[in-house]
Design an enzyme around this catalytic site. Sequence first.
Site, PDB file in Angstrom:
ATOM      1  N   CYS A   1       3.629  78.626  41.512  1.00 29.42           N
ATOM      2  CA  CYS A   1       2.459  78.503  40.934  1.00 29.42           C
ATOM      3  C   CYS A   1       1.230  79.408  41.134  1.00 29.42           C
ATOM      4  O   CYS A   1       0.478  79.836  40.238  1.00 29.42           O
ATOM      5  CB  CYS A   1       1.905  76.761  41.565  1.00 29.42           C
ATOM      6  SG  CYS A   1       0.466  76.430  40.638  1.00 29.42           S
TER       7      CYS A   1
ATOM      8  N   CYS B   1       1.873  68.950  45.151  1.00 25.11           N
ATOM      9  CA  CYS B   1       0.851  68.376  44.251  1.00 25.11           C
ATOM     10  C   CYS B   1       1.467  67.028  43.261  1.00 25.11           C
ATOM     11  O   CYS B   1       0.979  66.230  42.785  1.00 25.11           O
ATOM     12  CB  CYS B   1      -0.124  69.082  43.806  1.00 25.11           C
ATOM     13  SG  CYS B   1       0.668  70.325  42.358  1.00 25.11           S
TER      14      CYS B   1
END
Length: 395
Positions: A102, A198
Amino acid sequence: MKKRVLLGMSGGVDSSVAGYLLREQGYDVVGVTMKVWPQDCISRAEDKCCGPQAIADARSVAHSLGIPHYVVDEADQFERLVIDYFSTEYQAGRTPNPCVMCNEKLKFGNLWSKAAALDCDYIATGHYAIIEQHADQAILRKGLDPRKDQSYFLFSLRQPQLRRALTPLGKMTKPQIREIAHSLGLKVADKVDSQEICFVPGNDYKAFLRSHLGENEFHRGEIYDVAGNFLGEHDGIELFTIGQRKGLPGGSPRPRYVVDLDPATNRVIVGEAADLVTDEFEIDRVNWHPVASVAAGVDPGPRSAAAATTDPGNSEEIEVTVKIRYSHPGTRATLTSLEDGRAHVRLHEPQRAVTPGQAAVFYDGDIVFGGGWICRSEAMSRGETFNRSAAPALA
């Protein structure tokens, strides 16, 4: 003119205080929060850094700090670059690290198009790491707070990314950050840090894979011990990772662990604790950081990581400290670069559960020298015969 910086705001206390610090340092700060959850997953991500509550918190902080705030929709890119990577790594019998991906692909990758559109010179985040900007290179160092250091997650950033990155929290501790947030009256001052991936609710990656892939995409197979004896069947190689104990056949006087996975045959190999220990492995897709010895502050001897060339063709042995996972304290190792972006790592002290798919990051003191992705050995050294005899029931 003020330098303009695009600040990634997750809605947490770290990125919020980063915005305040940058503003105090004279930067023109623009806050941006990435919307990365698909519309059909809003309830799942409600309390995560990529969920709708995060946007509301980030917007509130931006208003308190007097900086503009934007929301950018990166759901499609997040699905393609992070979630699909996460799933396919498990299907290949590897354990992924989505945070590294990410950072590289989204936060310091795709987000640059938004930064350019807003005339920003830098991208800033709330990572606990130090990025030093020198005349000819950027140097990535560990954060000052050893309990929060996140340099591991930034190892794959290239020089062009590091040269335009700011991490204002690198020389601070978490208590200091919360103290500043309280002094500013920020509503996120006591917000709990997320300890999970997440997009994986409850940190239950198996349930996430079932919902994301579907049961038909799991690669079912058989479980064997290191001697080649058949122990039972399993519902998917995706449900196992190196070092795992749960979900394995019982009937053994000693605890059993997953010690290897064979994606070619979908076999899960189990053994005892001693079978998890290794003293060497290889990595691929190595990202070498061009660290100069003068910046490292060490004697530029021939075996110093900081003094060694980072030419991938160089086969000189280099002494480093390596972390084989984020929570690993680090251990001494000898690193030898190979062809095709690979390197060989010989550990000075054998380590447990060196896991394919995880990142191995190298340090010279507190300086990140580089890193790569742990590979599986080409041939599983478990013998060529597998004895499919009667097996005990799964525990």
